[in-house]
Design a protein around this motif. Structure first.
Motif, short mmCIF file in Angstrom:
data_model
loop_
_atom_site.label_atom_id
_atom_site.label_comp_id
_atom_site.label_asym_id
_atom_site.label_seq_id
_atom_site.Cartn_x
_atom_site.Cartn_y
_atom_site.Cartn_z
N LYS A 57 2.49 -4.89 17.95
CA LYS A 57 2.44 -5.53 19.26
C LYS A 57 3.39 -4.87 20.27
CE LYS A 57 1.25 -10.06 17.32
NZ LYS A 57 1.71 -11.47 17.12
N SER A 58 4.43 -4.23 19.76
CA SER A 58 5.42 -3.64 20.66
C SER A 58 4.97 -2.33 21.27
CB SER A 58 6.74 -3.41 19.90
OG SER A 58 7.24 -4.63 19.39
N PHE A 59 3.98 -1.69 20.66
CA PHE A 59 3.50 -0.41 21.15
C PHE A 59 2.02 -0.53 21.52
CE2 PHE A 59 7.11 0.60 18.51
CZ PHE A 59 7.75 1.62 19.20
N GLU A 60 1.62 0.31 22.44
CA GLU A 60 0.22 0.35 22.84
C GLU A 60 -0.53 1.22 21.84
OE1 GLU A 60 -2.61 1.73 26.61
OE2 GLU A 60 -0.44 2.03 26.67
N LEU A 61 -1.42 0.62 21.08
CA LEU A 61 -2.16 1.33 20.05
C LEU A 61 -3.53 1.70 20.58
CD1 LEU A 61 -1.27 -0.90 16.96
CD2 LEU A 61 -0.08 1.12 17.83
N LYS A 62 -3.89 2.97 20.40
CA LYS A 62 -5.18 3.46 20.84
C LYS A 62 -5.90 4.11 19.66
CE LYS A 62 -3.77 4.45 25.62
NZ LYS A 62 -3.67 5.50 26.67
N GLU A 63 -7.20 3.89 19.63
CA GLU A 63 -8.00 4.51 18.59
C GLU A 63 -8.19 5.99 18.90
OE1 GLU A 63 -12.38 4.02 16.43
OE2 GLU A 63 -11.75 2.70 18.07
N ASN A 64 -8.06 6.80 17.87
CA ASN A 64 -8.26 8.24 18.03
C ASN A 64 -9.69 8.57 17.66
OD1 ASN A 64 -7.91 10.95 18.35
ND2 ASN A 64 -6.81 11.27 16.43
N PRO A 65 -10.57 8.71 18.64
CA PRO A 65 -11.99 8.94 18.32
C PRO A 65 -12.20 10.30 17.69
CG PRO A 65 -11.62 9.21 20.66
CD PRO A 65 -10.32 8.73 20.09
N LYS A 66 -13.10 10.34 16.74
CA LYS A 66 -13.44 11.60 16.10
C LYS A 66 -14.51 12.31 16.91
CE LYS A 66 -12.36 10.15 11.38
NZ LYS A 66 -12.88 10.00 9.99
N ARG A 67 -14.29 13.60 17.14
CA ARG A 67 -15.27 14.38 17.87
C ARG A 67 -16.47 14.67 17.00
NH1 ARG A 67 -12.32 18.97 21.59
NH2 ARG A 67 -11.13 17.55 22.92
N LYS A 68 -17.62 14.52 17.60
CA LYS A 68 -18.85 14.77 16.88
C LYS A 68 -19.19 16.25 16.94
CE LYS A 68 -23.77 13.59 16.84
NZ LYS A 68 -24.84 12.85 17.54
N LYS A 69 -19.43 16.85 15.77
CA LYS A 69 -19.79 18.25 15.74
C LYS A 69 -21.27 18.41 16.07
CE LYS A 69 -16.30 19.69 12.40
NZ LYS A 69 -16.05 20.37 11.11
N ALA A 70 -21.55 19.39 16.90
CA ALA A 70 -22.93 19.64 17.30
C ALA A 70 -23.69 20.31 16.18
CB ALA A 70 -22.97 20.51 18.55
N ARG A 71 -24.90 19.85 15.95
CA ARG A 71 -25.75 20.52 14.99
C ARG A 71 -26.34 21.78 15.62
NH1 ARG A 71 -29.63 15.73 13.22
NH2 ARG A 71 -29.63 15.51 15.49
#
Length: 706
Positions: free
Chosen positions: A506-520
């Motif tokens: 709660k004391s820190f701002e937590l952000k999700e680290n999105p995974k980059r999608k690799k192009a086929r």
């Protein structure tokens, strides 16, 4: 029995007070046998249980007494039968007398090996909570002295592991038993350790004994006229997995003498004559030097080898504080005076105590063997003994040469702006987390002590190797509870202190680290037909034209399509330049790369070029918002990287060059309104700009525009 083989008798307490720990005792003893099957297959092991209801031993039949002592397994070469004897240990009903068990085990070793110069050892595991019977004559201390004399006579050592769970209340019986066990230690025939957890019990029993072998025997040369006879041993060494070998199944099963070893032969053939084998006398080693292969014969190689003389020389002394701990390399060695040499013992003790008193360390040049290929350069630290019959010694650590040092400068958090430093609430939450997971809390014994913490990888490997020997197709079993305590946080502590962990989140701002999608591959090639490529090349080759003093943007009908593809399928290659789609992210990625010392400077220069291009080529301010984002990112990076002058000079020079263009002046007014000022001393100590100067710079901009 060969000198490098061992005879071992396990003395296991199975009395009522040990019932809760017997499963761990089975595990640790089975692990010992498993390792002997790998490393010492000729060792002999016997198992004696005490605290049992029944009595079965030679001394009870011959002399009487020695009740509730059961010889579960006679001393034999270690095999699967030995392991079976350690499984499902009986739960005894009588109090255990460890002195009776020691005498029975001692009698077994003497009868088995006699006066042969074989390594013999007793291993006692007990909680030592029960009252021992009084001897027929003398005191219990006299009985311990008699047993110790026999152990010294036959060169038999003993390991005593006292297992008592935390919370057990000490009483006079336990104190007396501890005193008797430590009396064995004082007679130099036993080593006593006390543990309170199953994990510590697993690490307390040394499942593999490594013989102390000297790496150097000779003189410690203080000067040409003052030399001390010393021996050097390895104090610590990495325990590696056993060497895996290839075995062949081509030999017939009826051949009892088949070694099943696989031999590999190599043949060297000429490129010009592939069918001709080159004999050894016509071969020469080649070494790459750039693209060139330089041949060097064995005679030439021997001639250029550095062949120093064997010896250990003292180069000088240094303050202990001048040698940081992170300089130490490789394993730790121990320097001890030559055994039995009184003069060497006195000299080492005097030198060690003088260094300790003056807080000094010694710098040595070491060549362990004659004509050794390398020279060791290290630091000697005094180790003052706390035991009367153990002499003082030194610890030796290898120090790096100039080529071994890697500099990794890290900025101090105090140099960052207040916005980048934690608040009091955040700092307190982090402090509480550290205190919660402290393995050495004040007033309590250290958890996971190195001396009693086994390597979980090795323990799991040997366990699985044993399982595969019985079931070739078996899958790895679940992790043992003792090993889980080493590799995972204690669930009781985590559950009990859950509010502290939640408070940290709660004391820190937590952000999700999105995974980059690799192009086929198919998706990346969806818009790469020849016509599109030709059109894209023609449009990208066009340049902006200037009409009526205004910059005109080049039109690219395929730019939006290309950007959309880039957004959907971002490149996973290392970012080497800043693109149009997301310049701020490209800039941050370049800063994070740090593949060389100039990478940060390169990222800043690229961002300055890109931002300048945005400001100069903006048509009626349509690029100003993007330029503003780039200025903010550049300013923040220059503060963090302690490069305030880079940003200040860039902004100043850009303004001086474009201040006569009315449209560009509006951009600087936009920077002022967004408080994107020059970097002042309050934000970065390296800056020469005061807060008043930073504010007045944009004030001049507004006045000049009027």
């Amino acid at each position: 029995m060969a000198r490098n083989k061992e005879g071992l008798v396990l003395l296991l307490d199975v009395g009522p007070s040990m019932h809760r720990a017997l499963q761990e005792v089975e595990n640790v003893c089975t692990t010992l046998v498993r390792k002997k099957l790998v490393f010492h297959r000729s060792d002999e092991v016997g198992v004696v249980l005490f605290g049992t209801k029944e009595t079965h031993n030679d001394l009870a039949r011959e002399l009487g007494g020695y009740k509730h002592v059961l010889v579960k397994h006679d001393i034999k070469v270690v095999d699967e039968e030995t392991k079976d004897a350690l499984e499902n240990l009986p739960r005894g009903t009588a109090p255990g007398d460890f002195l009776d068990a020691i005498v029975v085990g001692l009698d077994m070793l003497i009868k088995r090996f006699g006066d042969t110069k074989a390594k013999q050892r007793l291993c006692l595991i007990t909680d030592a909570q029960h009252l021992l019977r009084d001897p027929p004559q003398g005191t219990k201390e006299d009985q311990v002295d008699t047993i110790a004399d026999q152990m010294k006579k036959h060169d038999i050592k003993m390991d005593c592991i006292v297992f008592r769970e935390s919370g057990v209340q000490h009483n006079s019986v336990m104190d007396e038993n501890d005193r008797l066990l430590y009396h064995f230690r004082d007679r130099s025939v036993a080593k006593v350790v006390q543990v309170d957890t199953p994990t510590a019990l697993l690490g307390a029993l040394k499942t593999r004994n490594v013989l102390p072998v000297t790496i150097f025997r000779g003189d410690l040369e203080v000067s040409s006229t003052f030399k001390i006879k010393v021996w050097a041993y390895k104090k610590t060494s990495e325990e590696k997995f056993p060497t895996l070998k290839k075995y062949s199944d081509k030999a017939p099963p009826s051949d009892q003498f088949a070694s099943h070893e696989v031999k590999v032969d190599y043949e060297y053939k000429s490129i010009l004559e592939p069918d001709t084998v080159v004999p050894p006398d016509q071969r020469i080693k080649g070494y790459l030097y750039g693209p060139q292969v330089v041949p060097i014969s064995s005679a030439e190689w021997e001639a250029v080898k550095f062949k120093p003389e064997k010896g250990v020389k003292l180069l000088g002394f240094a303050d202990r504080s001048s040698i940081p701990r992170f300089y130490f390399m490789k394993d730790v060695n121990s320097f001890v005076p030559e055994p039995g040499n009184t003069k060497a013992i006195v000299a080492v003790s005097a030198l060690a105590r003088a260094m300790q008193e003056m807080n000094k360390v010694a710098i040595l040049r070491c060549v362990w063997r004659q004509n050794q290929a390398n020279v060791a350069f290290g630091v000697l630290t005094p180790n003052i003994s706390s035991v009367n019959n153990v002499p003082d010694s030194f610890y030796f650590n290898i120090l790096p040469f100039a080529e071994d040092i890697r500099d990794f400068p890290f900025r101090s958090f105090s140099s960052l702006p207040p916005s980048s430093q934690p608040t009091e609430e955040q700092q307190e939450a982090a402090d509480n987390l550290v205190k919660m997971l402290d393995l050495a809390p004040p007033g309590r014994e250290e958890i996971l002590r190195p001396d009693f913490t086994p390597n979980p990888m090795l323990e799991r490997f040997y366990s699985y190797l044993d399982l595969k020997s019985k079931q070739p197709d078996a899958n790895p079993p679940p992790l043992d509870s003792c090993l889980r305590r080493i590799t995972e946080p204690d669930p009781d502590v985590i559950n009990y202190r859950a509010p502290l962990i939640q408070n940290l989140g709660k004391s820190f701002e937590l952000k999700e680290n999105p995974k980059r999608k690799k192009a086929r591959t198919q998706e990346r090639l969806a818009y790469t037909d020849p016509d599109d490529q030709a059109k894209s090349s023609e449009n990208n080759a066009g340049k902006a034209t200037v009409a009526d003093g205004q910059a005109k943007k080049p039109e690219d009908p395929y730019a939006e399509k290309a950007r959309a593809i880039e957004v959907m399928f971002p490149s996973t290659e290392k970012v080497g330049k800043i693109g149009d789609v997301n310049p701020v992210k490209d800039f941050e990625a370049m800063l994070a790369e740090r593949s060389s010392s100039i990478w940060v400077q390169k990222a800043i220069e690229e961002m300055k070029k890109y931002t300048t291009n945005l400001v100069e080529n903006s048509l009626q301010g349509d690029y100003y918002e993007k330029a503003l984002e780039c200025f903010v990112a550049l300013r923040k990076a220059c503060i963090i990287e302690q490069e305030p002058e880079e940003y200040n000079q860039f902004v100043t020079k850009l303004y001086e060059r474009l201040k006569k263009v009315d449209d560009v002046v509006k951009f600087f007014q936009l920077l002022s309104s967004k408080n994107v000022l020059l970097i002042c001393k309050e934000e970065a100590p390296d800056s020469d700009v005061t807060e008043e100067m930073a504010k007045s710079f944009f004030l001049k901009t507004e006045i000049s525009s009027e």
